[in-house]
Scaffold this active site. Structure first.
Site, PDB file in Angstrom:
ATOM      1  N   TYR A  43       4.742   1.861  -2.175  1.00 38.93           N
ATOM      2  CA  TYR A  43       5.643   2.631  -3.045  1.00 38.93           C
ATOM      3  C   TYR A  43       6.993   2.772  -2.353  1.00 38.93           C
ATOM      4  O   TYR A  43       7.055   3.138  -1.185  1.00 38.93           O
ATOM      5  CB  TYR A  43       5.054   4.027  -3.330  1.00 38.93           C
ATOM      6  CG  TYR A  43       4.512   4.133  -4.730  1.00 38.93           C
ATOM      7  CD1 TYR A  43       5.302   3.786  -5.822  1.00 38.93           C
ATOM      8  CD2 TYR A  43       3.215   4.596  -4.960  1.00 38.93           C
ATOM      9  CE1 TYR A  43       4.807   3.875  -7.117  1.00 38.93           C
ATOM     10  CE2 TYR A  43       2.720   4.686  -6.251  1.00 38.93           C
ATOM     11  CZ  TYR A  43       3.523   4.323  -7.330  1.00 38.93           C
ATOM     12  OH  TYR A  43       3.036   4.415  -8.598  1.00 38.93           O
ATOM     13  N   GLU A  84      10.134   4.266  -3.927  1.00 38.57           N
ATOM     14  CA  GLU A  84      11.152   4.916  -4.754  1.00 38.57           C
ATOM     15  C   GLU A  84      12.436   5.134  -3.968  1.00 38.57           C
ATOM     16  O   GLU A  84      12.400   5.538  -2.795  1.00 38.57           O
ATOM     17  CB  GLU A  84      10.655   6.287  -5.247  1.00 38.57           C
ATOM     18  CG  GLU A  84       9.635   6.205  -6.345  1.00 38.57           C
ATOM     19  CD  GLU A  84       8.231   6.299  -5.818  1.00 38.57           C
ATOM     20  OE1 GLU A  84       8.007   5.910  -4.653  1.00 38.57           O
ATOM     21  OE2 GLU A  84       7.363   6.759  -6.577  1.00 38.57           O
ATOM     22  N   ASP A  94      24.715 -10.395 -21.069  1.00 40.27           N
ATOM     23  CA  ASP A  94      23.289 -10.537 -20.752  1.00 40.27           C
ATOM     24  C   ASP A  94      23.001 -12.041 -20.744  1.00 40.27           C
ATOM     25  O   ASP A  94      22.845 -12.660 -21.799  1.00 40.27           O
ATOM     26  CB  ASP A  94      22.455  -9.813 -21.814  1.00 40.27           C
ATOM     27  CG  ASP A  94      20.956 -10.051 -21.635  1.00 40.27           C
ATOM     28  OD1 ASP A  94      20.574 -10.864 -20.772  1.00 40.27           O
ATOM     29  OD2 ASP A  94      20.168  -9.435 -22.376  1.00 40.27           O
ATOM     30  N   THR A 113      17.480 -11.625 -16.698  1.00 42.17           N
ATOM     31  CA  THR A 113      16.110 -11.661 -16.211  1.00 42.17           C
ATOM     32  C   THR A 113      16.040 -12.828 -15.222  1.00 42.17           C
ATOM     33  O   THR A 113      16.937 -13.670 -15.173  1.00 42.17           O
ATOM     34  CB  THR A 113      15.098 -11.866 -17.359  1.00 42.17           C
ATOM     35  OG1 THR A 113      15.529 -12.970 -18.155  1.00 42.17           O
ATOM     36  CG2 THR A 113      14.994 -10.625 -18.210  1.00 42.17           C
ATOM     37  N   LYS A 172      13.544 -16.994 -16.587  1.00 43.09           N
ATOM     38  CA  LYS A 172      13.799 -18.000 -17.626  1.00 43.09           C
ATOM     39  C   LYS A 172      14.378 -19.250 -16.938  1.00 43.09           C
ATOM     40  O   LYS A 172      13.686 -19.864 -16.141  1.00 43.09           O
ATOM     41  CB  LYS A 172      14.707 -17.409 -18.703  1.00 43.09           C
ATOM     42  CG  LYS A 172      14.046 -16.211 -19.403  1.00 43.09           C
ATOM     43  CD  LYS A 172      14.855 -15.700 -20.552  1.00 43.09           C
ATOM     44  CE  LYS A 172      14.130 -14.608 -21.313  1.00 43.09           C
ATOM     45  NZ  LYS A 172      14.417 -13.247 -20.861  1.00 43.09           N
ATOM     46  N   ARG A 198       8.875 -12.741 -13.018  1.00 41.31           N
ATOM     47  CA  ARG A 198       9.388 -11.822 -14.026  1.00 41.31           C
ATOM     48  C   ARG A 198      10.146 -10.737 -13.272  1.00 41.31           C
ATOM     49  O   ARG A 198       9.696 -10.250 -12.242  1.00 41.31           O
ATOM     50  CB  ARG A 198       8.249 -11.219 -14.836  1.00 41.31           C
ATOM     51  CG  ARG A 198       7.370 -12.277 -15.453  1.00 41.31           C
ATOM     52  CD  ARG A 198       6.491 -11.733 -16.526  1.00 41.31           C
ATOM     53  NE  ARG A 198       7.198 -11.755 -17.793  1.00 41.31           N
ATOM     54  CZ  ARG A 198       7.277 -12.823 -18.593  1.00 41.31           C
ATOM     55  NH1 ARG A 198       6.705 -13.950 -18.251  1.00 41.31           N
ATOM     56  NH2 ARG A 198       7.933 -12.774 -19.722  1.00 41.31           N
TER      57      ARG A 198
END
Ligand code: DSN
Length: 438
Positions: free
Chosen positions: A49, A51, A195, A221, A224, A230
């Site tokens: 984790y 954060e 984008d 992203t 692609k 991802r």
């Protein structure tokens, strides 16, 4: 070992591996990530984790993760030539929502994006998406010729006074004139968000102009044309920083605590690997070949009488209006899948049919180019597509809503048994065996 501990999931994964190997994957937003990227994803980084941001975490134990995240950031800044990047957005939707959260007041701020029906994206202010529910939005369209009517877009922007104009699309086969969008944004006092999720790999390869000199913020992203895991990047340009030096801070806070908790550190590592791959001469060659293949395929399909939106392809994708072939897009996509060619049904500009039964299909060359296919193979693929669509033309879906769902069920079950389509699938299985997947 997964194979022995959970054979059910193992078997399903193996089936999917086989499917990906034996078909022509032509959904333009999909690709085959390298073995190394998949390796980074399947690591102990999954267990942590983190954060917060490097050197400013809420939890202990993040020394290594800090190094990984800084590495990903530095590689992205260098590759895209931007002064700031956030690599934590878990995927594309939250990436754009983070930008709006950073810049707009809920229910007051306004987004202006291309309508989904014309090749925009849900997260560009569509009313069905949180981006259109939590913020005001107005949507622009394409002209009848499938191209942008910039005078009309400018008029809309002057009338609606959006805070953010979004450019960057999911079903647009042409080159985007970022400067023209920037001129409109400047004239109307809006931020320009580009984008570039679909074309990031093409930008890096130098076969599509970069929005960085023109936009304030660039999002993409990573899975692609960039061919990574991802994930997503939110970048602020020098222009954006000059406009608002607080943009990085606002975006960081929009991601956490605004929208997310801990980032996926295995994904961050895989993004770092992807960015290294994308900076090699081999990747540049890959990007060049994606476009060559798309153009070749578009040319061949035109010879068969297919009507391509925008008249062809200058990037990685092709949008076909099948109205003249008298085949519905949903029927076409299903028939192509039976034959081993995976594309998606897609609305075409000014479509008279609803989204579930649109008039077109969208296809592209990023994944098949990864497998090493070139122009010669595109000629063959266009022939198969033509054969499948000719075969599918005997399956008519009513334009009228009544009974359409039932009828589509019947069509699908009949297509699944169609001998001609199954024979093509066999040919494609033999053909694809010559082109390795990573
Ligand atoms: N689903 C993506 C595409 O196919 O274009 C966009 O999010």
């Amino acid at each position: 070992m997964l194979k022995t501990k959970d054979p059910t999931v193992y078997k399903l994964i193996k089936e999917e591996e086989k499917r990906q190997r034996e078909v022509l994957e032509m959904i333009p937003s999909e690709n085959y990530a390298s073995k190394e990227i998949l390796e980074a994803l399947g690591t102990v980084l999954n267990n942590k984790y983190s954060e917060g941001y490097p050197k400013k975490r809420y939890y202990q134990g993040n020394k290594v993760v800090d190094e990984i995240e800084i590495l990903a950031e530095e590689r992205a800044k260098k590759l895209f030539k931007v002064p700031y990047v956030n690599v934590q957005a878990l995927s594309g939707s939250v990436m754009n929502l983070a930008v709006y959260t950073a810049l707009l007041e809920p229910l007051k701020g306004k987004i202006m994006g291309l309508s989904l029906a014309f090749g925009g994206h849900l997260t560009h202010g569509q009313p069905q998406s949180a981006t259109g529910k939590f913020f005001k939005s107005c949507l622009y369209a394409l002209g009848k010729d499938g191209k942008f009517d910039f005078d009309e877009i400018e008029q809309l922007a002057l009338k609606e006074k959006p805070d953010i104009i979004v450019c960057g699309f999911t079903a647009y086969p042409g080159i985007i004139d970022f400067k023209r969008f920037a001129d409109i944004a400047e004239k109307t006092g809006a931020y320009l968000l580009a984008d570039v999720s679909h074309i990031a790999g093409l930008i890096v390869a130098g076969v599509h102009p970069s929005p960085v000199p023109y936009a304030d913020i660039v999002t993409t992203t990573t899975h692609k044309t960039l061919r990574g895991p991802r994930g997503a990047l939110i970048m602020v340009t020098d222009k954006g920083l000059r406009k608002d030096p607080e943009l990085p801070k606002k975006i960081d806070s929009a991601i956490i605590p605004g929208l997310q908790g801990g980032p996926h550190d295995n994904q961050t590592a895989a993004i770092a690997v992807c960015l290294k791959e994308a900076s090699t001469p081999g990747f540049k060659r890959y990007g060049v070949q994606i476009v060559k293949n798309s153009k070749e395929l578009a040319g061949e399909l035109t010879k068969y009488g297919f009507k391509l939106i925008g008249g062809g392809s200058d990037n990685h994708l092709i949008l076909i209006d099948l109205t003249n072939k008298r085949v519905n897009g949903a029927v076409a996509a299903f028939a192509l899948e039976v034959a081993g060619i995976v594309v998606n049904k897609n609305a075409v500009p000014y479509d008279k049919m609803p989204p579930f039964y649109p008039s077109g299909i969208r296809l592209g060359t990023p994944a098949i180019t990864t497998r090493g296919m070139k122009e010669e193979e595109m000629v063959k693929i266009a022939g198969w597509i033509n054969d499948v669509i000719s075969e599918a033309s005997s399956y008519r879906l009513p334009e009228d809503k009544v009974g359409r769902k039932e009828m589509f069920k019947g069509i699908k079950s009949s297509l699944q048994k169609n001998k001609k389509l199954l024979a093509i699938a066999k040919e494609i299985k033999i053909f694809t065996a010559r082109y390795p997947v990573p």
